[in-house]
Write an enzyme that holds these catalytic residues in place. Structure first.
Site, PDB file in Angstrom:
ATOM      1  N   LYS A 276     -11.807  -2.774  17.720  1.00  0.00           N
ATOM      2  CA  LYS A 276     -10.416  -3.187  17.988  1.00  0.00           C
ATOM      3  C   LYS A 276     -10.106  -3.246  19.476  1.00  0.00           C
ATOM      4  CE  LYS A 276      -8.882  -2.361  13.534  1.00  0.00           C
ATOM      5  NZ  LYS A 276      -7.898  -3.007  12.686  1.00  0.00           N
TER       6      LYS A 276
ATOM      7  N   ASN B 188       0.853  -1.198   0.000  1.00  0.00           N
ATOM      8  CA  ASN B 188       0.000   0.000   0.000  1.00  0.00           C
ATOM      9  C   ASN B 188       0.887   1.246   0.000  1.00  0.00           C
ATOM     10  OD1 ASN B 188       0.536   0.817   2.854  1.00  0.00           O
ATOM     11  ND2 ASN B 188      -0.363  -1.202   3.223  1.00  0.00           N
TER      12      ASN B 188
ATOM     13  N   ASP C 113      -4.321  -6.088   4.860  1.00  0.00           N
ATOM     14  CA  ASP C 113      -5.416  -6.851   5.469  1.00  0.00           C
ATOM     15  C   ASP C 113      -5.392  -8.320   5.056  1.00  0.00           C
ATOM     16  OD1 ASP C 113      -6.595  -4.818   6.975  1.00  0.00           O
ATOM     17  OD2 ASP C 113      -7.491  -3.953   5.168  1.00  0.00           O
TER      18      ASP C 113
ATOM     19  N   PRO D 215      -3.481 -11.392  10.561  1.00  0.00           N
ATOM     20  CA  PRO D 215      -3.828 -11.124  11.964  1.00  0.00           C
ATOM     21  C   PRO D 215      -3.957  -9.619  12.173  1.00  0.00           C
ATOM     22  CG  PRO D 215      -1.510 -11.722  11.768  1.00  0.00           C
ATOM     23  CD  PRO D 215      -2.134 -11.953  10.420  1.00  0.00           C
TER      24      PRO D 215
END
Ligand code: CTP
Length: 400
Positions: A340, A207, A275, A302
């Site tokens: 999260k 990314n 991801d 993860p």
């Protein structure tokens, strides 16, 4: 605000070391503007100094010719610290006796900004009672000193008088600029940069993350005295001073490195973790071979932030995440923080046109509990400093 110093370079053989010092200071995100005495220009050129500092260079002669001495005085008053490096015996004597016969000494006399002196001179000059008396005077007036070191000198003699190493001078400058170390004794874990998820030995999924925000946070926490472990995906950034960097490539490696770095008082997940990873990485380069494009099966990586946020004895007492969103920033960030399980979250809009990925500026929403606080747009380094100050404030009341 970024710390800013004026570096006064004296005319001694050790002046060349000031070039390395400028480089180290910029690495520590300290802005440097330089003044050269006339004799310093015989040892280093204003052009090299300007190139390294990225700021205009002032020399006694040029400044007088330009009749802009008043501006320079204002400049020295607005700096956080004046550094004299190398401070020759002559410069020390002129400082001690209050001379103002060139730009450097004029600046030193016309300001009450703190002064740090890095002496460098021949051993006999250093030991001479006149120099020792001058040094005593400067000390009683509050001047800070770093060095000199003892060792072999350019003139071939041995003893005290050698300029301290640039690393040591940079650390002394940092100590003078940031005397309070509210995070000392704290271990801070920071993740930064992208991850690379391999497809085969030559291709990967990645990314646009540059790592700048995470690196700036690591640097800001280290400046406040924290022991910092920076778990970094592939970036081209230099490791900030005083930070221990662990290099990783994939999300799985990043999680393992974070777990290995525990326990920590605080974890800040600034990395843009991939991801998904390819279920089966090909051992050899995938070939076109005239057939249909390969189908990649992806599996979820993860979640490092969620893992670190899980209750347990190893959970850092403060876990901070970032939310990178391209739409409905606040709603997504609130939901993400809950999902999260982290304590604080900084949400930023990374949609096309914001230039957050790769750029130097950022604008965040700061989420703590049910509070959502918009921070104004600022440099990533300033966001880092604000966050480090918040962390320090949060820890100020809890025992180490
Ligand atoms: N994060 C992480 N591990 C992952 C994914 C994300 O630690 N596998 C962390 C990031 O470092 C960041 C936070 O989780 O602190 C949010 O990352 P973000 O990319 O905004 O969200 P995602 O979890 O990827 O969720 P989504 O793709 O649905 O927005």
């Amino acid at each position: 605000m970024r710390a800013r110093i004026i570096l006064i370079i004296g005319g001694g053989i050790a002046a060349y070391k000031s070039l390395e010092l400028i480089r180290l200071l910029r690495k520590r995100d300290i802005a440097v503007e330089c003044v050269l005495t006339e004799s310093a220009t015989h040892f280093v050129t204003p052009l090299s100094v300007q190139g390294l500092s990225g700021a205009p260079v002032h020399t006694a002669l040029l400044s007088l010719a330009e009749d802009s001495q008043m501006d320079h005085i204002a400049l020295s008053r607005s700096a956080d610290l004046l550094v004299v490096c190398p401070a020759t015996a002559n410069l020390v004597a002129r400082m001690a006796n209050g001379f103002a016969d060139d730009l450097a000494t004029t600046l030193l006399l016309a300001t009450d900004t703190p002064v740090l002196v890095a002496p460098a001179m021949n051993v006999r000059m250093w030991q001479h009672p006149a120099t020792q008396e001058n040094l005593r005077l400067l000390r009683t007036r509050g001047c800070l000193f770093v060095g000199p070191d003892e060792g072999e000198m350019a003139c071939g003699e041995f003893g005290p008088g050698r300029l301290s190493e640039p690393e040591a001078i940079a650390s002394a400058i940092e100590d003078a600029l940031f005397p309070h170390k509210p995070l000392s004794g704290r271990h801070v874990l920071v993740t930064a940069g992208p991850t690379h998820e391999p497809i085969d030995p030559v291709r990967f999924i990645a990314n646009h993350s540059s790592g700048k925000q995470g690196y700036a946070i690591a640097a800001a926490c280290a400046q406040l005295g924290a022991q910092v472990t920076l778990v970094s995906g592939p970036t081209s950034l230099p490791c900030p001073a005083g930070v221990t960097r662990v290099d990783v490539t994939t999300a799985v490696e990043m999680l393992a490195a974070c777990k290995a770095a525990l326990p920590s008082d605080c974890a800040i997940c600034a990395a843009a973790v991939g991801d998904w990873r390819v279920a089966e990485t090909a051992a050899q380069k995938r070939k076109k071979e005239g057939g249909a494009p390969p189908e990649l099966t992806l599996v979820e990586n993860p979640d490092i932030l969620a893992t670190l946020s899980q209750p347990g004895t190893l959970r850092p007492s403060l876990v901070i995440g970032f939310a990178a969103e391209t739409e409905t920033l606040e709603a997504h960030a609130v939901a993400k923080k809950r999902r999260k399980g982290c304590d604080w979250m900084l949400a930023n809009d990374v949609s096309t046109g914001t230039n957050v990925f790769g750029g130097d500026q950022n604008r965040v929403l700061f989420l703590d509990g049910d509070t959502v606080e918009p921070w104004s747009a600022m440099a990533k380094t300033d966001i880092a400093r604000s966050l480090a100050a918040r962390i320090a404030a949060r820890f100020s009341s809890s025992p180490r």
